[in-house]
Design an enzyme around this catalytic site. Structure first.
Site, PDB file in Angstrom:
ATOM      1  N   ASP A 135      40.044  18.162   9.773  1.00 23.80           N
ATOM      2  CA  ASP A 135      40.428  16.929   9.100  1.00 23.80           C
ATOM      3  C   ASP A 135      41.917  17.032   8.761  1.00 23.80           C
ATOM      4  O   ASP A 135      42.288  17.665   7.770  1.00 23.80           O
ATOM      5  CB  ASP A 135      39.609  16.725   7.816  1.00 23.80           C
ATOM      6  CG  ASP A 135      38.155  16.351   8.108  1.00 23.80           C
ATOM      7  OD1 ASP A 135      37.645  16.716   9.190  1.00 23.80           O
ATOM      8  OD2 ASP A 135      37.529  15.705   7.244  1.00 23.80           O
ATOM      9  N   LYS A 179      39.803   8.661   9.298  1.00 19.71           N
ATOM     10  CA  LYS A 179      39.213   8.897   7.984  1.00 19.71           C
ATOM     11  C   LYS A 179      40.109   8.256   6.937  1.00 19.71           C
ATOM     12  O   LYS A 179      41.330   8.301   7.062  1.00 19.71           O
ATOM     13  CB  LYS A 179      39.097  10.418   7.787  1.00 19.71           C
ATOM     14  CG  LYS A 179      38.674  10.881   6.413  1.00 19.71           C
ATOM     15  CD  LYS A 179      38.465  12.403   6.389  1.00 19.71           C
ATOM     16  CE  LYS A 179      38.347  12.931   4.985  1.00 19.71           C
ATOM     17  NZ  LYS A 179      38.249  14.406   4.930  1.00 19.71           N
ATOM     18  N   LYS A 185      35.203   7.832   9.183  1.00 22.20           N
ATOM     19  CA  LYS A 185      34.758   8.603   8.021  1.00 22.20           C
ATOM     20  C   LYS A 185      35.422   8.078   6.756  1.00 22.20           C
ATOM     21  O   LYS A 185      36.570   8.400   6.479  1.00 22.20           O
ATOM     22  CB  LYS A 185      35.086  10.094   8.204  1.00 22.20           C
ATOM     23  CG  LYS A 185      34.708  10.943   6.983  1.00 22.20           C
ATOM     24  CD  LYS A 185      34.968  12.424   7.196  1.00 22.20           C
ATOM     25  CE  LYS A 185      34.748  13.210   5.914  1.00 22.20           C
ATOM     26  NZ  LYS A 185      35.120  14.639   6.047  1.00 22.20           N
TER      27      LYS A 185
END
Lengths: 291, 310
Positions: free
Chosen positions: B147, B210, B246
């Site tokens: 991430d 995300k 996400k």
């Protein structure tokens, strides 16, 4: 001009977390006087309103229990002051809802105020009177002190409409619990008016929550709710008593019944300090001492 | 000065010109509409279990220890006793130094993936060289997913090419690991910026986009997630590539998680309702979902004290 004016009628709301909210269900019920005249509508609490009330009562109890006993007493006393201030409105509300005579309504409101003051006094005395220093046969200083149990739910009887509500709320909250009160099913308006008075006292939001509606819809959810620590049942209804006892037996929450007759709420029977003990936990500590 | 503007690489310049603008009022109203769906009983139970299966159980704190990470992995593997038939979480999400501890606990093969934040999380204000090194190390220690945070400073300064190149470089450093690109929408100011940053992240090679690090307020919101979902949808129509989404941070209640699932279904369709293409990043959400699952099965309201710590 006055002939053209329409009355602004009120819909009494539920009191949850210090806010006046409509029922999540959107339902209302009419409140009628004993002669059958429509007085006003009030919100009809659902199980989800109960859920919301418990969800705000939980954090409220934590903050409330941290306040000093003296301050809790002062705040309850302030609630009594506010009720005194609004006594005339309260008397009128009781009289029109229940059909009580003016003298009777006055007696109930006066006693309600006095009872709040009475229980306010217990906040910084209960631990001394009911706690103990215990003699033990070892080198320990052994003492027992009361602690609040957490979130209490209480069911008020139908009659009287105000006095039992206060006689249930005050002993439960004075040691630091929060409470969800289910108001009189027959005469809910005085309880909801009392909520408006509480909102102007210094009591933190969520410490006392007041729901109105039908008891039978809420009982199984009260008994099964894992986040309610104790139930005090003054409804006086035998079926309710049995259902709550059966429900609480499964999850071992505390249960206390207060099967008082209507006239008993006006006596010293409703000023019983052991009622405070019903919603506290007594904890005993062993503190080692030298020599 | 004129010369400098023209000096932007042509490809990135075209991204900015082709990305549509976002109507703030419409997107906020549409996002709010997803919270109005009534989902009850068996559909609710299925939705809640799906939310657990799509959860990246996250712990990103300075006080994280190997023991705490092991606890996190254990909880992700089996969130609650088997009788409730709750699936494992999709992944645990930890700091790079914790990846090897998570790998040791989960073993070489595990249903629960390991995601590691990287590239100077949460600010991204670090040199590219250390960002790449961090990424390679996390992957080497056993991370399945990275991430990364974008350099918001670069994006807001209009240096889209630098942002693009950084994402592409991190993607290359990831190797086989999946790359999620954190836009940190709370710092991007406008929905137009969110839409543009989403487009750049997808074109630069992100497998997922995300919303947030969880360290900045506001974190994930419904409207901002909708803007990103629409970017994913349009990118799919243009290229045929499925990019994952996400939302992370600020999703704390079971009800919210269901609203997000509804939004994904109604924006992207059932294809995206899989842990391969949709994740929810959360730390405290899991217990609320579990409490709702138990409530739905047992019929009574629950108390957090009866659930393992989150």
């Amino acid at each position: 001009m006055s002939a053209l004016r329409l009355d602004v009628r009120k819909t009494y709301k539920l009191y949850i977390g210090g806010n006046f909210v409509r029922s999540e269900s959107g339902r209302t019920l009419p409140a009628s006087s004993p002669s059958g005249e429509l007085l006003d509508n009030f919100c009809h609490a659902s199980r989800k309103d109960l859920r919301d009330a418990v969800a705000t009562a939980r954090p409220a109890a934590e903050g409330w229990a941290k306040k000093s006993a003296y301050l809790r007493g002062q705040i309850l006393y302030r609630a009594a002051e506010m009720l005194e201030d609004r006594a005339a409105a309260m008397r009128e509300e009781i009289a029109r809802s229940t059909g009580a005579a003016a003298t009777q309504a006055r007696a109930e409101v006066d006693l309600a105020i006095d009872r709040l003051v009475y229980f306010a006094g217990w906040t910084d005395k209960f631990a001394q009177v009911f706690g103990a220093v215990n003699p033990v046969a070892s080198s320990h200083f052994n003492f027992t002190i009361p602690e609040p149990t957490g979130v209490v739910a209480a069911l008020a009887p139908d009659d009287p409409s105000l006095l039992p509500l206060i006689s249930l709320a005050a002993p439960a909250v004075l040691m630091g619990n929060s409470i969800v009160l289910i108001a009189s099913e027959k005469y809910p308006l005085p309880a909801l008016t009392f909520a408006e008075i509480l909102a102007t006292s210094d009591l933190p939001g969520g410490v006392i929550n007041i729901l109105a509606g039908k008891r039978s819809e809420l009982i199984s959810h009260l008994a099964g709710h894992m986040d309610i620590n104790a139930i005090v049942n003054a409804s006086g209804v035998e079926e309710t008593h049995r259902a709550l006892q059966a429900g609480t037996a499964v999850n071992l929450k505390r249960y206390a019944a207060r099967p008082l007759k209507a006239e008993d709420w006006f006596t010293e029977a409703a000023e019983n300090p052991y009622w405070i003990a019903d919603t506290v936990e007594f904890k005993t500590a062993w503190h080692p001492i030298g020599l | 000065m004129m010369q400098q503007t023209l000096a932007l690489p042509r490809r990135v310049h075209s991204i900015r010109d082709t990305v549509p603008t976002v109507d703030q009022v419409t997107v906020e109203e549409r996002a709010a509409a997803f919270t109005k769906r009534s989902i009850k009983t068996s559909a609710k139970l299925a939705g809640l279990k799906m939310a657990v299966a799509m959860m990246d159980l996250t712990s990103l704190e300075g006080k994280d220890t190997p023991g705490r990470v092991a606890y996190l992995c254990r909880k992700a593997l089996q969130p609650i006793e088997p009788k409730y038939e709750v699936p494992s979480c999709a992944a645990v999400c930890v700091y790079p130094n914790m990846v090897r501890h998570a790998r040791r606990f989960l073993g070489e093969r595990s249903v629960v993936k390991i995601a590691s934040v990287a590239t100077g999380f949460p600010s991204g204000q670090y040199p590219l060289r250390t960002k790449l090194e961090e990424t390679r190390r996390a992957v080497g220690d056993g991370a399945d997913e990275i991430d990364m945070v974008i350099d918001r400073g670069a994006f807001l300064a209009g240096e889209y090419a630098r942002m693009f190149d950084e994402i592409a470089a991190v993607k290359a450093a990831c190797g086989a690991a999946h790359l999620k690109v954190i836009l940190e929408t709370g710092e991007l100011v406008t929905y137009d910026n969110v839409r543009l940053a989403s487009q750049i992240a997808m074109e630069a090679g992100g497998d997922f986009i995300k919303t947030s690090t969880g360290k900045v307020q506001p974190a994930a919101t419904m409207p901002v997630t909708l803007v990103m979902l629409e970017a994913i949808r349009d990118y799919f129509f243009a290229t045929g590539l499925r990019i994952g989404m996400k939302p992370a941070g600020g999703i704390r209640t079971a009800k919210q998680s269901l609203a997000y699932l509804v939004m994904v279904k109604e924006t992207l369709g059932d294809d995206w309702l899989t842990p391969d293409l949709f994740r929810i990043g959360a730390s405290t959400l899991l217990n609320d979902v579990l409490m709702q699952i138990v409530k739905t099965v047992e019929g009574n309201y629950q108390n957090a004290d009866y659930f393992s710590l989150s």
